[in-house]
Scaffold this motif. Structure first.
Motif, PDB file in Angstrom:
ATOM      1  N   ALA A  39       0.857  -1.093   0.031  1.00  0.00           N
ATOM      2  CA  ALA A  39       0.131   0.104  -0.008  1.00  0.00           C
ATOM      3  C   ALA A  39       0.990   1.247  -0.084  1.00  0.00           C
ATOM      4  O   ALA A  39       1.872   1.123   0.503  1.00  0.00           O
ATOM      5  N   ARG A  56      -4.586  -2.427   0.837  1.00  0.00           N
ATOM      6  CA  ARG A  56      -3.401  -3.201   0.374  1.00  0.00           C
ATOM      7  C   ARG A  56      -3.912  -4.009  -0.922  1.00  0.00           C
ATOM      8  O   ARG A  56      -4.875  -4.506  -1.400  1.00  0.00           O
ATOM      9  N   SER A  85      -2.300   0.237  -5.205  1.00  0.00           N
ATOM     10  CA  SER A  85      -2.902   0.721  -3.842  1.00  0.00           C
ATOM     11  C   SER A  85      -4.608   0.820  -4.353  1.00  0.00           C
ATOM     12  O   SER A  85      -4.668   1.704  -5.375  1.00  0.00           O
ATOM     13  N   GLN A 184       5.254  -2.338   2.379  1.00  0.00           N
ATOM     14  CA  GLN A 184       4.855  -3.482   1.782  1.00  0.00           C
ATOM     15  C   GLN A 184       5.602  -4.635   2.295  1.00  0.00           C
ATOM     16  O   GLN A 184       6.657  -4.499   2.930  1.00  0.00           O
TER      17      GLN A 184
END
Length: 193
Positions: A39, A56, A85, A184
């Protein structure tokens, strides 16, 4: 019952010894790839409005790596990465080159831990079909840290990456902004050549 416990302990000891013997030793060079669960930062529709947090999404990465050393090692990588995202009905995607410069330590047998800076160069950004040209900095710095398992020429690692410096992209006449810093989890598979 006593024989079963002895047998289980003997089997476990043999497996650990085999894993330790087959763990990758020394320097290597190879290919790597895998999945990202990522994200980017908050999305701001305009100044004064509340930020929207991203959902996410899965992305991927592939590239090359080098490894210098054995018990303590240096592992530079050059990786092409895509992240996505979701913000309500819109999607923000980033394509970039990552160059993690990792230092690691073998802990036990095939298990190692590592960490270090990750240099990032943004190649392309897109928000719901609109290409964004106004990214604050195409070059940014992040940090990676994680754990890996190496068996002979094959390695698997799980790491966390976070962008360190603020880096926003503006669009729609500068009324909206997206934070392009990655946040991430990365699952990677590497093969030494």
């Amino acid at each position: 019952m006593k024989n079963l416990k002895k047998s289980s302990l003997l089997t476990a000891a043999l497996v650990l010894m085999t894993l330790g013997l087959s763990a990758q030793n020394g320097s290597a060079f190879g290919l790597k790839g895998g999945l990202n669960y990522s994200a980017n930062g908050d999305y701001f529709e305009s100044i004064g409005q509340n930020a929207k947090n991203p959902d996410r999404n899965l992305g991927y990465h592939f590239g090359v790596f080098g490894k210098i050393g054995d018990r303590i090692f240096f592992r530079p990588e050059l990786v092409y990465t895509t992240t996505k995202s979701d913000y309500d009905d819109d999607q923000f995607s980033v394509k970039k080159l990552d160059a993690p410069l990792l230092v690691g330590v073998k802990v036990i047998g095939p298990i190692s831990v590592f960490g270090g800076p990750a240099l990032q160069y943004i190649l392309d950004t897109e928000f719901d079909g609109i290409t964004i040209d106004n990214v604050e900095d195409d070059f940014s710095v992040g940090v990676n840290f994680g754990i890996g398992l190496n068996f002979d020429k094959v390695g698997i690692d799980l790491r966390y990456e976070r962008g360190l410096n603020e880096n926003e992209a503006s669009f729609f006449n500068n009324n909206s902004r997206v934070d392009t810093r990655p946040d991430q989890l990365i699952l990677g598979l590497s093969i030494a050549l």
